[in-house]
Motif scaffolding. Structure first.
Motif, PDB file in Angstrom:
ATOM      1  N   THR A  14      -4.560   5.426 -13.169  1.00 31.03           N
ATOM      2  CA  THR A  14      -5.019   4.359 -12.287  1.00 31.03           C
ATOM      3  C   THR A  14      -3.806   3.535 -11.859  1.00 31.03           C
ATOM      4  O   THR A  14      -2.966   3.181 -12.682  1.00 31.03           O
ATOM      5  N   TYR A  15      -3.738   3.222 -10.555  1.00 33.61           N
ATOM      6  CA  TYR A  15      -2.647   2.419 -10.004  1.00 33.61           C
ATOM      7  C   TYR A  15      -3.260   1.301  -9.176  1.00 33.61           C
ATOM      8  O   TYR A  15      -4.057   1.561  -8.276  1.00 33.61           O
ATOM      9  N   GLU A  16      -2.907   0.062  -9.487  1.00 34.10           N
ATOM     10  CA  GLU A  16      -3.391  -1.088  -8.733  1.00 34.10           C
ATOM     11  C   GLU A  16      -2.190  -1.892  -8.255  1.00 34.10           C
ATOM     12  O   GLU A  16      -1.252  -2.140  -9.019  1.00 34.10           O
ATOM     13  N   HIS A  17      -2.232  -2.290  -6.966  1.00 33.81           N
ATOM     14  CA  HIS A  17      -1.144  -3.097  -6.412  1.00 33.81           C
ATOM     15  C   HIS A  17      -1.674  -3.858  -5.199  1.00 33.81           C
ATOM     16  O   HIS A  17      -2.198  -3.255  -4.265  1.00 33.81           O
TER      17      HIS A  17
ATOM     18  N   MET B 283       0.841  -1.191   0.000  1.00 31.42           N
ATOM     19  CA  MET B 283       0.000   0.000   0.000  1.00 31.42           C
ATOM     20  C   MET B 283       0.877   1.242   0.000  1.00 31.42           C
ATOM     21  O   MET B 283       1.892   1.288   0.678  1.00 31.42           O
ATOM     22  N   LEU B 284       0.445   2.242  -0.740  1.00 34.29           N
ATOM     23  CA  LEU B 284       1.195   3.490  -0.797  1.00 34.29           C
ATOM     24  C   LEU B 284       1.010   4.298   0.479  1.00 34.29           C
ATOM     25  O   LEU B 284      -0.055   4.290   1.081  1.00 34.29           O
ATOM     26  N   LYS B 285       2.038   5.005   0.860  1.00 30.13           N
ATOM     27  CA  LYS B 285       1.961   5.906   2.001  1.00 30.13           C
ATOM     28  C   LYS B 285       1.366   7.221   1.532  1.00 30.13           C
ATOM     29  O   LYS B 285       1.402   7.551   0.345  1.00 30.13           O
ATOM     30  N   ILE B 286       0.849   8.000   2.469  1.00 25.81           N
ATOM     31  CA  ILE B 286       0.200   9.262   2.132  1.00 25.81           C
ATOM     32  C   ILE B 286       1.157  10.201   1.413  1.00 25.81           C
ATOM     33  O   ILE B 286       0.770  10.897   0.474  1.00 25.81           O
ATOM     34  N   GLN B 287       2.418  10.217   1.793  1.00 25.74           N
ATOM     35  CA  GLN B 287       3.406  11.078   1.140  1.00 25.74           C
ATOM     36  C   GLN B 287       3.588  10.668  -0.326  1.00 25.74           C
ATOM     37  O   GLN B 287       3.697  11.514  -1.207  1.00 25.74           O
TER      38      GLN B 287
ATOM     39  N   LYS C 239      -7.281   5.791  -8.230  1.00 33.64           N
ATOM     40  CA  LYS C 239      -7.674   6.322  -9.526  1.00 33.64           C
ATOM     41  C   LYS C 239      -7.753   7.837  -9.413  1.00 33.64           C
ATOM     42  O   LYS C 239      -8.396   8.355  -8.506  1.00 33.64           O
ATOM     43  N   MET C 240      -7.050   8.548 -10.297  1.00 33.23           N
ATOM     44  CA  MET C 240      -7.045  10.012 -10.286  1.00 33.23           C
ATOM     45  C   MET C 240      -7.496  10.513 -11.644  1.00 33.23           C
ATOM     46  O   MET C 240      -7.096   9.987 -12.673  1.00 33.23           O
ATOM     47  N   LYS C 241      -8.349  11.544 -11.624  1.00 32.79           N
ATOM     48  CA  LYS C 241      -8.807  12.179 -12.858  1.00 32.79           C
ATOM     49  C   LYS C 241      -8.693  13.678 -12.672  1.00 32.79           C
ATOM     50  O   LYS C 241      -8.882  14.196 -11.583  1.00 32.79           O
ATOM     51  N   LYS C 242      -8.379  14.345 -13.750  1.00 33.38           N
ATOM     52  CA  LYS C 242      -8.423  15.802 -13.705  1.00 33.38           C
ATOM     53  C   LYS C 242      -9.094  16.280 -14.977  1.00 33.38           C
ATOM     54  O   LYS C 242      -8.943  15.691 -16.031  1.00 33.38           O
TER      55      LYS C 242
END
Length: 169
Positions: free
Chosen positions: A23-26, A1-5, A32-35
């Motif tokens: 999108t990042y899956e692990h 899991m990714l850390k907040i930083q 998922k990020m959209k702009k």
């Protein structure tokens, strides 16, 4: 899991890139990020005189009253369109290009970059958004007059959140 930083770093990288969706899956986790960039961080809106908002009914209306309930919003929509076409000027929103803390001045004892009524040009600095200890100067990117400041000094802002309304020249 990714850390907040690490997530913040990803947000910053995506924000400064030309990527619109990421999108990042692990290991069962998914980010998922959209702009959505509108005029490079600006969105044109129409000013509309404030009118009382129609509140939806809390309980379902009887079948006989339903046609009347449907007709009222249509009449209000027509009235709103008429008031917009009657020359109510349009404003440009200056939005936050990142998540961070909004500052109206370069230091606590300095004067604010802009106030209501201030004239701005495309390269005028209107505020600072601090993200991860970096102070990012935000430029107006439009020539005009600041009509309204939509956030308070020290307030946390989100990506795409409107900060100022500017009446373009």
């Amino acid at each position: 899991m990714l850390k907040i930083q690490e997530i913040r770093e990803l947000i910053k990288l995506i924000d400064t890139s030309s990527i619109d969706e990421f999108t990042y899956e692990h290991e069962g986790s998914k980010i998922k990020m959209k702009k959505n960039a509108v005029l490079e961080g600006q969105e044109v809106i129409q000013s509309v005189p404030s009118a009382p908002a129609v509140q939806p009914a809390q309980q379902p209306a009887p079948a006989a009253a339903a046609p009347e309930a449907v007709e009222a919003p249509k009449a209000e929509q027509k009235e709103t369109k008429d008031s917009q076409s009657a020359g109510a000027g349009s404003f440009v929103k200056i939005t936050s290009p990142m998540v961070g803390t909004f500052y109206s001045a370069s230091s606590p004892d300095a004067e604010a970059f802009v106030k209501n009524g201030s004239k701005v040009s495309k390269d005028s600095v209107v505020c600072i958004v601090e993200a991860m200890k970096l102070f990012n100067e935000i430029e107006a990117e439009v020539n005009g007059e600041v009509v309204e400041i939509l956030v308070e000094n020290g307030q946390l802002v989100e990506y795409g959140q409107p900060l100022f309304l500017v009446k373009p020249e």
